[in-house]
Design a protein around this motif. Structure first.
Motif, PDB file in Angstrom:
ATOM      1  N   THR A  75       6.346   4.231  31.210  1.00  0.00           N
ATOM      2  CA  THR A  75       7.218   5.324  31.626  1.00  0.00           C
ATOM      3  C   THR A  75       6.700   6.595  30.976  1.00  0.00           C
ATOM      4  O   THR A  75       6.006   6.550  29.958  1.00  0.00           O
ATOM      5  CB  THR A  75       8.688   5.084  31.248  1.00  0.00           C
ATOM      6  OG1 THR A  75       8.792   5.019  29.819  1.00  0.00           O
ATOM      7  CG2 THR A  75       9.204   3.805  31.871  1.00  0.00           C
ATOM      8  N   ARG A  77       7.393  10.978  30.181  1.00  0.00           N
ATOM      9  CA  ARG A  77       8.160  12.234  30.142  1.00  0.00           C
ATOM     10  C   ARG A  77       7.328  13.233  29.351  1.00  0.00           C
ATOM     11  O   ARG A  77       6.457  12.858  28.570  1.00  0.00           O
ATOM     12  CB  ARG A  77       9.515  12.005  29.471  1.00  0.00           C
ATOM     13  CG  ARG A  77       9.378  11.461  28.052  1.00  0.00           C
ATOM     14  CD  ARG A  77      10.729  11.145  27.414  1.00  0.00           C
ATOM     15  NE  ARG A  77      10.524  10.552  26.089  1.00  0.00           N
ATOM     16  CZ  ARG A  77      11.512  10.240  25.259  1.00  0.00           C
ATOM     17  NH1 ARG A  77      12.773  10.461  25.603  1.00  0.00           N
ATOM     18  NH2 ARG A  77      11.252   9.717  24.073  1.00  0.00           N
ATOM     19  N   ASP A  81      13.470  15.232  25.041  1.00  0.00           N
ATOM     20  CA  ASP A  81      14.801  15.513  25.590  1.00  0.00           C
ATOM     21  C   ASP A  81      14.917  15.107  27.065  1.00  0.00           C
ATOM     22  O   ASP A  81      15.985  15.252  27.659  1.00  0.00           O
ATOM     23  CB  ASP A  81      15.172  16.990  25.393  1.00  0.00           C
ATOM     24  CG  ASP A  81      14.167  17.932  26.041  1.00  0.00           C
ATOM     25  OD1 ASP A  81      13.204  17.428  26.678  1.00  0.00           O
ATOM     26  OD2 ASP A  81      14.334  19.159  25.910  1.00  0.00           O
ATOM     27  N   GLN A  82      13.837  14.591  27.659  1.00  0.00           N
ATOM     28  CA  GLN A  82      13.897  14.103  29.046  1.00  0.00           C
ATOM     29  C   GLN A  82      14.059  12.580  29.059  1.00  0.00           C
ATOM     30  O   GLN A  82      13.803  11.918  28.048  1.00  0.00           O
ATOM     31  CB  GLN A  82      12.600  14.434  29.789  1.00  0.00           C
ATOM     32  CG  GLN A  82      12.343  15.922  30.004  1.00  0.00           C
ATOM     33  CD  GLN A  82      11.007  16.151  30.686  1.00  0.00           C
ATOM     34  OE1 GLN A  82       9.996  15.581  30.296  1.00  0.00           O
ATOM     35  NE2 GLN A  82      11.005  16.993  31.698  1.00  0.00           N
ATOM     36  N   THR A  83      14.472  12.045  30.223  1.00  0.00           N
ATOM     37  CA  THR A  83      14.438  10.592  30.406  1.00  0.00           C
ATOM     38  C   THR A  83      13.079  10.239  30.994  1.00  0.00           C
ATOM     39  O   THR A  83      12.686  10.776  32.034  1.00  0.00           O
ATOM     40  CB  THR A  83      15.546  10.148  31.385  1.00  0.00           C
ATOM     41  OG1 THR A  83      16.799  10.547  30.850  1.00  0.00           O
ATOM     42  CG2 THR A  83      15.522   8.635  31.575  1.00  0.00           C
ATOM     43  N   LEU A  85      10.425   8.246  33.094  1.00  0.00           N
ATOM     44  CA  LEU A  85      10.511   7.466  34.337  1.00  0.00           C
ATOM     45  C   LEU A  85       9.216   6.695  34.560  1.00  0.00           C
ATOM     46  O   LEU A  85       8.150   7.128  34.117  1.00  0.00           O
ATOM     47  CB  LEU A  85      10.774   8.395  35.528  1.00  0.00           C
ATOM     48  CG  LEU A  85      12.065   9.219  35.486  1.00  0.00           C
ATOM     49  CD1 LEU A  85      12.193  10.069  36.753  1.00  0.00           C
ATOM     50  CD2 LEU A  85      13.288   8.327  35.319  1.00  0.00           C
ATOM     51  N   ASP A 451      10.169   1.693  25.921  1.00  0.00           N
ATOM     52  CA  ASP A 451      11.190   2.279  26.801  1.00  0.00           C
ATOM     53  C   ASP A 451      12.502   1.495  26.706  1.00  0.00           C
ATOM     54  O   ASP A 451      12.494   0.270  26.690  1.00  0.00           O
ATOM     55  CB  ASP A 451      10.695   2.287  28.248  1.00  0.00           C
ATOM     56  CG  ASP A 451      11.600   3.126  29.132  1.00  0.00           C
ATOM     57  OD1 ASP A 451      11.348   4.335  29.219  1.00  0.00           O
ATOM     58  OD2 ASP A 451      12.567   2.559  29.699  1.00  0.00           O
ATOM     59  N   THR A 453      14.856   1.277  29.012  1.00  0.00           N
ATOM     60  CA  THR A 453      15.439   0.896  30.302  1.00  0.00           C
ATOM     61  C   THR A 453      14.559  -0.056  31.116  1.00  0.00           C
ATOM     62  O   THR A 453      15.015  -1.125  31.531  1.00  0.00           O
ATOM     63  CB  THR A 453      15.724   2.159  31.140  1.00  0.00           C
ATOM     64  OG1 THR A 453      16.518   3.051  30.361  1.00  0.00           O
ATOM     65  CG2 THR A 453      16.449   1.816  32.431  1.00  0.00           C
ATOM     66  N   ARG A 464       6.507   3.587  26.575  1.00  0.00           N
ATOM     67  CA  ARG A 464       6.975   4.916  26.968  1.00  0.00           C
ATOM     68  C   ARG A 464       6.033   5.967  26.392  1.00  0.00           C
ATOM     69  O   ARG A 464       5.776   5.989  25.185  1.00  0.00           O
ATOM     70  CB  ARG A 464       8.407   5.147  26.447  1.00  0.00           C
ATOM     71  CG  ARG A 464       8.931   6.542  26.768  1.00  0.00           C
ATOM     72  CD  ARG A 464      10.424   6.664  26.506  1.00  0.00           C
ATOM     73  NE  ARG A 464      10.759   6.526  25.085  1.00  0.00           N
ATOM     74  CZ  ARG A 464      11.996   6.668  24.617  1.00  0.00           C
ATOM     75  NH1 ARG A 464      13.000   6.921  25.434  1.00  0.00           N
ATOM     76  NH2 ARG A 464      12.232   6.520  23.324  1.00  0.00           N
ATOM     77  N   THR A 466       5.361   9.909  25.747  1.00  0.00           N
ATOM     78  CA  THR A 466       5.930  11.260  25.657  1.00  0.00           C
ATOM     79  C   THR A 466       4.775  12.193  25.339  1.00  0.00           C
ATOM     80  O   THR A 466       4.167  12.084  24.268  1.00  0.00           O
ATOM     81  CB  THR A 466       6.994  11.329  24.552  1.00  0.00           C
ATOM     82  OG1 THR A 466       7.982  10.317  24.801  1.00  0.00           O
ATOM     83  CG2 THR A 466       7.677  12.690  24.521  1.00  0.00           C
TER      84      THR A 466
ATOM     85  N   GLY B  66      13.333  12.581  39.019  1.00  0.00           N
ATOM     86  CA  GLY B  66      12.805  13.224  37.817  1.00  0.00           C
ATOM     87  C   GLY B  66      12.128  14.535  38.115  1.00  0.00           C
ATOM     88  O   GLY B  66      12.366  15.146  39.157  1.00  0.00           O
TER      89      GLY B  66
END
Lengths: 586, 201
Positions: A75, A77, A81-83, A85, A451, A453, A464, A466, B66
């Motif tokens: 995932t 971002r 501060d974002q989710t 995806l 992640d 989720t 995840r 970032t 998103g």
């Protein structure tokens, strides 16, 4: 209950470049080695035969030569501060699956990093002062020096049959080579590839503006070559299908064309494909690896005991496995503490498309057929007045002229209709593009973790990512692009289209598969995952290979340095196997 | 699409694709367009296959939307996107002009394609831009991919630009600076891919 296989001395996770080198080195030392590969077996014949592989739609567009994100992805971002995806299909980078790894589909652009790159913090503080380094930047020395790696760079280049012109042999500058490179003990094993029309244009223009162009080092054989293992490579035919294809001509260095013909015959080596490693297992102290657990092609969970474990997967996958296996302290961006997932970096690229009159026949090319300048790489130029750290090379790569993805159109060309047809007709044979390839430093806010989720097919949390480009990198890349534009402007009768890298990092357009970090090497366990021999600080019988150990990224393609570090680590592993324990005391 | 029953497209969808792709790549003085190059058949086979089913994509939910930087986040496969988007564009055309897209005149079709490209049509869950980008990308693929995939008929796309096809050896030619390369066009399946294509299902 997982089935248990018979123990081996050493288990390798993945079977690409680093695994092939480690396997070759350790089996020579009499050790029993097993490689576990999640993808399929593939070899020059039949998989890369020229009447099969020169298929742009299948391999480059539908991406069938790469890993498939279907079962496991990451995932993404830009900031915490974002989710994040899921990356639902490949875009910005193209990791491999299958025997040979990304060594099958790389271009063969085989560089050495600069001596200062390995001591970048020390060097930067000495030349520009401590205050020059942005507060959020994790600028770190590698713990290994260029001089220590030189013999290992040499081994990798002679293994691969690299074609090039040396710029510095034993401290003596050589005509026609890269005047900025670190001293090498001897020249490249092969002379440079033939120059194409577009690389000649670049060469002339770069000289005119006062830069120092040279033929970029290429792991595409310019002549027939027999490497030190006795494996024979064929002369490159400039067919233009290196990048994102396997080589059907035994010309591009890959595990298949340099090591496997020797390795696969050995009694003390074995491999299993379609085996996806999901954990590195440790004993109850957490300080000793007992082997790995993997899921086989039938979905069975299998335990593979081993006295030593080496992570040889792609950069992010090594980090994912460390996090899933709870080895090392995960990085916490809030406190800045922890190390696993810290120091993720990438590269920042831009280009200047050039439109001129001479027929260039772009489809005649090779993955590493390029002419470059290194005047603006690393610290080859004075950064003081510029205020940023890092740099990159500028090169015209004539990798090929694949019609779908490798055509260039002027900025004002209509996007479809008869105008588009005319622009395609007028420009395909005469357009070319100058690339910049810049370093990316590590930052507190760029990192890898698990992640909360999304999960993969094995039930594990996805990795995840970032990540965003920082002001230092944009400033550097803009400067580099301005220098590239000067070269483009010196090409007679040319117009150009400058494509700067603006704004936030996006995972959508392809940029480069030079993802680094997350398991940094270093001299301090509070800022690195592995020591200078790529041995885990926490679990001494675990080693981590590949670009995941880079503390930050330099301005070159990473494979040359990955190869050198692998030979360097292999020497250390041989010492470890004779006398197990930490090779460095923290 | 001539004389061949589509695998994926309905007749109405095939008519839409025939019309839309011929506006994107028209026949003109520079050579054949999308129809002459067989692009509807190319697309039909692609959408009936692994690509149409998004076989290599990560398609597990949940499905929040998103930022642009995070890329494609729709729960629909390319096949589903085409099916749904064509239905909605044709419904829009019937409502506004009384005829499906394929039966409008060229200028009107161009207007609608521009509206899709600029995201100005409402296609429900599917952003118009996403559909247009996919259609245009796939159309270019059909025009420029190896004729083995049923598009690029008679090497229409490669003749337009001067790409000779996948060849094995340019060792001598690469240093013939400035000279056009002159050799017959060739495909992965030989110099006359239509012989191979006739049996395509």
């Amino acid at each position: 209950m997982a089935r248990r296989e018979r123990p081996v001395d050493v288990v390798l996770v993945g079977f690409g470049w680093t695994a092939a080198i480690i396997a070759q080195e350790l089996t020579e030392a009499g050790v029993q080695v097993l490689a576990l590969e999640r993808g399929e077996f593939r070899d020059t014949v039949p998989d890369f035969a020229t009447d099969t592989i020169q298929d742009e739609l299948r391999y480059a567009v539908r991406k069938q030569i790469f890993e498939s994100p279907e079962r496991e992805t990451l995932t993404f971002r830009n900031s915490a501060d974002q989710t994040a995806l899921p990356m639902r299909h490949l875009g910005s980078f193209m990791p491999a699956a299958g025997v040979g790894g990304a060594g099958v589909h790389w271009n063969g652009q085989c560089w050495r990093f600069l001596p200062q790159d390995f001591e970048i913090r020390t060097h930067t503080e000495q030349r520009y002062g401590k205050k020059f380094i942005p507060e959020q930047m994790n600028l770190q020395d590698w713990g290994v020096t260029y001089d220590e790696l030189e013999p290992h760079y040499d081994r990798f280049e002679y293994l691969c049959g690299v074609s090039g012109t040396a710029g510095n042999i034993g401290g003596v500058k050589q005509p026609g080579g890269n005047p900025f490179e670190g001293a090498r003990k001897r020249g490249y094993p092969l002379p440079p590839l033939k120059r194409s029309a577009s690389t000649m244009l670049f060469d002339k223009a770069a000289r005119e503006v006062g830069f120092d162009p040279f033929p970029c080092p290429a792991a595409n054989a310019s002549k027939p070559y027999r490497n030190p293992l006795g494996v024979q490579m064929g002369q490159c035919t400039y067919c233009g299908y290196c990048e994102w294809f396997g080589c059907g001509n035994y010309s591009k260095a890959s595990p298949q064309t340099t090591i496997l013909p020797v390795l696969l015959k050995k009694d003390n080596f074995s491999y299993r494909t379609r085996c996806n490693v999901t954990r590195v297992n440790t004993d109850n102290t957490g300080k000793r690896a007992t082997g790995v657990t993997y899921v086989d092609v039938d979905g069975n969970e299998i335990e593979q005991p081993a006295a030593m474990v080496v992570l040889c997967a792609f950069a992010q996958h090594n980090v994912h496995l460390l996090l899933l296996s709870r080895i090392g302290t995960p990085y916490d961006p809030a406190t800045g503490r922890g190390v696993v997932g810290r120091n993720y970096a990438y590269q920042i690229t831009s280009s200047v498309d050039v439109f001129q009159k001479e027929i260039l026949n772009p489809f005649m090319g090779a993955g590493a057929l390029g002419q470059g300048v290194d005047n603006f790489n690393g610290d080859n130029f004075d950064h003081g007045p510029l205020g940023f750290i890092g740099g990159g090379y500028i090169a015209l790569w004539n990798t090929g002229g694949r019609p779908i993805l490798q055509h260039h159109l002027p900025a004002d060309a209509p996007t479809w209709g008869s105008g588009w047809k005319k622009a395609m007709h007028d420009n395909y044979l005469t357009a070319t593009s100058i690339a910049t390839h810049g370093s990316v430093m590590s930052y507190r806010s760029n990192y890898l973790d698990l992640d909360p989720t999304w999960r993969d097919d094995y039930g594990n949390p996805l990795l995840r990512l970032t990540f965003d480009f920082q002001p230092n990198e944009h400033a550097m890349s803009d400067y580099l692009t301005d220098q590239a534009t000067k070269i483009a402007q010196a090409i007679p009768g040319a117009t150009h289209h400058v494509k700067k890298r603006d704004g936030h990092y996006s995972i959508v357009p392809y940029q480069t598969t030079h993802n680094t970090g997350g398991a940094a090497m270093g001299t301090d366990p509070t800022t690195s995952v592995v020591n200078r021999y790529l041995q885990s600080w926490d679990v001494p019988n675990l080693f981590v290979m590949g670009a995941s150990v880079f503390p930050q990224n330099a301005g070159y393609n990473p494979t040359g340095t990955v190869g050198a570090l692998t030979f360097w680590a292999a020497e250390a592993m041989k010492r470890y196997l004779k006398n197990p324990g930490p090779l460095v005391t923290a | 699409m001539q004389g061949r029953a589509p695998v994926f497209f309905t007749p109405q969808e095939a008519a839409f694709i025939d019309a839309a792709t011929q506006r994107l790549i028209p026949a003109d003085t520079l050579g054949g367009g999308a129809n002459e190059a067989g692009i509807t058949t190319f697309l039909d086979l692609q959408l009936a296959g692994a690509y149409g089913r998004a076989e290599r994509w990560y398609m597990q939910g949940p499905w929040p939307s998103g930022s642009d930087q995070q890329g494609f986040q729709l729960k629909y496969t390319p096949a589903q996107i085409y099916r749904d988007a064509i239905k909605r564009v044709d419904a829009h055309c019937r409502q506004q002009h009384g005829k499906p897209f394929a039966q409008l005149d060229g200028a009107r079709q161009d207007e609608l394609l521009h509206a899709l490209e600029q995201g100005k049509l409402d296609l429900g869950d599917i952003p118009a831009k996403t559909f247009f980008t996919m259609l245009w990308q796939n159309t270019q693929e059909g025009y420029l991919a190896d004729p083995a995939y049923s598009g690029n008929r008679d090497f229409a796309g490669w003749k337009l630009i001067g790409f000779p096809g996948p060849r094995y050896n340019y060792v001598e030619d690469i240093e013939q600076f400035g000279k056009p390369y002159q050799a017959p066009f060739v495909s992965l399946v030989g110099r006359d891919p239509s012989a191979y294509l006739r049996g395509e299902s």
